[in-house]
Design an enzyme around this catalytic site. Structure first.
Site, PDB file in Angstrom:
ATOM      1  N   GLY A   1      25.123  24.986  32.145  1.00 53.28           N
ATOM      2  CA  GLY A   1      25.614  25.804  33.251  1.00 53.28           C
ATOM      3  C   GLY A   1      24.518  26.019  34.286  1.00 53.28           C
ATOM      4  O   GLY A   1      23.343  25.786  34.016  1.00 53.28           O
TER       5      GLY A   1
ATOM      6  N   TYR B   1      31.438  15.841  18.079  1.00 56.43           N
ATOM      7  CA  TYR B   1      31.980  16.797  19.052  1.00 56.43           C
ATOM      8  C   TYR B   1      33.437  17.127  18.707  1.00 56.43           C
ATOM      9  O   TYR B   1      33.829  18.297  18.633  1.00 56.43           O
ATOM     10  CB  TYR B   1      31.884  16.234  20.475  1.00 56.43           C
ATOM     11  CG  TYR B   1      32.527  17.127  21.493  1.00 56.43           C
ATOM     12  CD1 TYR B   1      31.898  18.299  21.907  1.00 56.43           C
ATOM     13  CD2 TYR B   1      33.784  16.844  22.020  1.00 56.43           C
ATOM     14  CE1 TYR B   1      32.497  19.150  22.818  1.00 56.43           C
ATOM     15  CE2 TYR B   1      34.393  17.687  22.938  1.00 56.43           C
ATOM     16  CZ  TYR B   1      33.747  18.830  23.333  1.00 56.43           C
ATOM     17  OH  TYR B   1      34.346  19.681  24.227  1.00 56.43           O
TER      18      TYR B   1
ATOM     19  N   GLY C   1      29.133  27.569  33.650  1.00 56.52           N
ATOM     20  CA  GLY C   1      29.443  26.140  33.579  1.00 56.52           C
ATOM     21  C   GLY C   1      30.536  25.757  34.559  1.00 56.52           C
ATOM     22  O   GLY C   1      30.982  26.580  35.366  1.00 56.52           O
ATOM     23  N   PHE C   2      30.959  24.526  34.463  1.00 59.63           N
ATOM     24  CA  PHE C   2      31.945  24.012  35.422  1.00 59.63           C
ATOM     25  C   PHE C   2      33.285  24.752  35.306  1.00 59.63           C
ATOM     26  O   PHE C   2      33.700  25.465  36.238  1.00 59.63           O
ATOM     27  CB  PHE C   2      32.089  22.497  35.209  1.00 59.63           C
ATOM     28  CG  PHE C   2      33.342  21.933  35.790  1.00 59.63           C
ATOM     29  CD1 PHE C   2      33.624  22.074  37.141  1.00 59.63           C
ATOM     30  CD2 PHE C   2      34.261  21.269  34.981  1.00 59.63           C
ATOM     31  CE1 PHE C   2      34.798  21.561  37.676  1.00 59.63           C
ATOM     32  CE2 PHE C   2      35.425  20.755  35.513  1.00 59.63           C
ATOM     33  CZ  PHE C   2      35.700  20.909  36.859  1.00 59.63           C
ATOM     34  N   ILE C   3      33.951  24.650  34.174  1.00 56.43           N
ATOM     35  CA  ILE C   3      35.249  25.345  34.041  1.00 56.43           C
ATOM     36  C   ILE C   3      35.014  26.851  34.024  1.00 56.43           C
ATOM     37  O   ILE C   3      35.740  27.620  34.666  1.00 56.43           O
ATOM     38  CB  ILE C   3      36.000  24.901  32.763  1.00 56.43           C
ATOM     39  CG1 ILE C   3      36.293  23.398  32.790  1.00 56.43           C
ATOM     40  CG2 ILE C   3      37.320  25.692  32.609  1.00 56.43           C
ATOM     41  CD1 ILE C   3      36.905  22.837  31.506  1.00 56.43           C
TER      42      ILE C   3
ATOM     43  N   ALA D   1      38.116  27.822  23.771  1.00 53.21           N
ATOM     44  CA  ALA D   1      38.332  26.572  24.507  1.00 53.21           C
ATOM     45  C   ALA D   1      38.048  25.402  23.583  1.00 53.21           C
ATOM     46  O   ALA D   1      36.951  25.258  23.055  1.00 53.21           O
ATOM     47  CB  ALA D   1      37.410  26.517  25.720  1.00 53.21           C
TER      48      ALA D   1
ATOM     49  N   LEU E   1      34.008  29.817  26.128  1.00 51.63           N
ATOM     50  CA  LEU E   1      33.940  28.451  26.647  1.00 51.63           C
ATOM     51  C   LEU E   1      32.592  27.790  26.381  1.00 51.63           C
ATOM     52  O   LEU E   1      32.447  26.587  26.573  1.00 51.63           O
ATOM     53  CB  LEU E   1      34.206  28.438  28.171  1.00 51.63           C
ATOM     54  CG  LEU E   1      35.676  28.398  28.606  1.00 51.63           C
ATOM     55  CD1 LEU E   1      36.391  29.703  28.278  1.00 51.63           C
ATOM     56  CD2 LEU E   1      35.791  28.111  30.097  1.00 51.63           C
TER      57      LEU E   1
ATOM     58  N   LYS F   1      34.919  20.780  17.468  1.00 49.87           N
ATOM     59  CA  LYS F   1      36.010  21.498  18.145  1.00 49.87           C
ATOM     60  C   LYS F   1      37.192  21.719  17.197  1.00 49.87           C
ATOM     61  O   LYS F   1      37.853  22.767  17.254  1.00 49.87           O
ATOM     62  CB  LYS F   1      36.447  20.723  19.395  1.00 49.87           C
ATOM     63  CG  LYS F   1      35.479  20.879  20.549  1.00 49.87           C
ATOM     64  CD  LYS F   1      35.548  22.299  21.085  1.00 49.87           C
ATOM     65  CE  LYS F   1      34.407  22.654  21.987  1.00 49.87           C
ATOM     66  NZ  LYS F   1      34.401  24.085  22.348  1.00 49.87           N
TER      67      LYS F   1
ATOM     68  N   ASP G   1      25.552  32.962  29.284  1.00 48.43           N
ATOM     69  CA  ASP G   1      25.313  31.516  29.423  1.00 48.43           C
ATOM     70  C   ASP G   1      23.825  31.272  29.200  1.00 48.43           C
ATOM     71  O   ASP G   1      22.988  32.037  29.680  1.00 48.43           O
ATOM     72  CB  ASP G   1      25.727  31.060  30.839  1.00 48.43           C
ATOM     73  CG  ASP G   1      26.007  29.564  30.912  1.00 48.43           C
ATOM     74  OD1 ASP G   1      27.117  29.184  31.314  1.00 48.43           O
ATOM     75  OD2 ASP G   1      25.098  28.773  30.556  1.00 48.43           O
TER      76      ASP G   1
END
Ligand code: UDP
Length: 322
Positions: free
Chosen positions: A36, A149, A10-12, A117, A76, A153, A31
């Site tokens: 991603g 969401y 993914g991005f991060i 994360a 993540l 989290k 992943d």
């Protein structure tokens, strides 16, 4: 050292993988490629430092075998971004809570250091700025899908702390609007990606509401530094950290900056929230982290100014947008 990074394509995650490999780690990425992209880590494949596994964090047998081979687990993988959350709340809740439990249970069983994360979304609509880690989360009702969401989290954080109480060495990081190269140009989940794409394509830059809502946009290299510090330092165990830039910027300012920096002829237009997200939507109006805990315990401070981060991100979009 061997690191397992869930969501590592993914991005991060992919930027975290780059940095871990640069620091000498051997990395396994798990992943499912739902958000991603393999191309985010393709520059390490084939290579001795990276092992890619396509699969889900909700698969206990797979997760357990990968965790057993790692020294540290960076978790993540998640469904992220308002667009994806609204599109499939059930998957959001399932992946974000069951997946986290599966990862934490495996780390606990195999006595591995873990990092979870989380997100500044756990503050919800709190207006107690700056947001410090012990602030209350303020959420709308479950009928407003967006909050699933945030609550997923928040439950992840509870899970991490509950496992910590049983003896797991785990820490939690709350990300504040990370941005940078490899953001999905479609912009699902990132206003910066959307604005850059719109600007480069000469399309209207769509500011939702009146644009006075703020975020603390954090360049991804800073996000990654905070993540590694929180997963490595002994004093981080059992703690939750805000990982974000201490500068608050309005969405309208971002639109203006992107327009100016791209030299785009795109007009800036205002779009009612209802048109963007449907009638049953609530917004978090302000997000500014108090980062004093991360500074004190981790020595973390975001370094990259928004203008510099935007410059690098725009350059990447120019090269990579098709
Ligand atoms: N936003 C906007 N125009 C867009 C996309 C998003 O004005 O085309 C706004 C959005 O309403 C929010 C902010 O930008 O106030 C950040 O949105 P993003 O989806 O990037 O992140 P999050 O809301 O999760 O912080």
């Amino acid at each position: 050292m061997r690191a397992l990074v869930t969501g590592g394509a993914g991005f991060i995650g992919s930027h975290l993988v780059d940095e871990l490999i640069a620091q000498g780690y051997t990395v396994t990425v798990l992943d499912d490629l739902s958000q991603g992209k393999k191309e985010n880590i393709a520059h390490h494949i084939p290579g001795p430092s990276l092992h890619f596994v396509e699969g889900s964090v909700t698969d206990p047998a797979l997760v357990e075998s990968l965790v057993s081979e790692a020294d540290v687990v960076y978790h993540l993988a998640a469904v992220v971004g308002v667009y994806y959350v609204l599109r499939d709340p059930l998957r959001t809740i399932y992946v974000n809570t069951v997946g986290t439990e599966v990862v934490l249970r495996a780390a606990f069983q195999h006595r591995k250091r873990a990092l979870v994360a989380s997100s500044s979304e756990v503050y919800g609509k709190s207006d107690a700025l700056p947001l410090s880690e012990n602030n209350d989360g303020v959420f709308g009702p479950p009928q407003v899908t967006r909050w699933c969401y945030a609550l997923s989290k928040a439950l992840d954080e509870h899970l991490a702390l509950a496992y910590c109480k049983k003896g797991l060495e785990v820490s939690v990081v709350r990300y504040f609007n990370a941005y940078g190269p490899r953001l999905d140009p479609l912009g699902y989940g990132s206003v910066i990606a959307r604005f850059i794409t719109q600007a480069l394509e000469g399309k209207p830059i769509t500011v939702y509401g009146d644009g006075s809502q703020t975020r603390s946009f954090t360049y991804v290299s800073d996000t990654v530094q905070g993540t590694i510090l929180a997963a490595s330092l002994p004093q981080a165990v059992g703690n939750v950290f805000n990982i974000g830039n201490g500068r608050e910027t309005s969405v309208l300012q971002v639109a203006q900056l992107v327009k100016e920096m791209t030299g785009s002829p795109s007009p800036i237009v205002f779009v009612p929230y209802e048109e963007a997200y449907g009638s049953n939507f609530e917004e978090s109006l302000h997000r500014l982290p108090d980062t004093s805990k991360a500074e004190k315990l981790l020595g973390f401070k975001a370094k990259v100014p928004l203008e510099e981060g935007l410059k690098r991100t725009i350059a990447w979009f120019r090269e990579n947008m098709r």
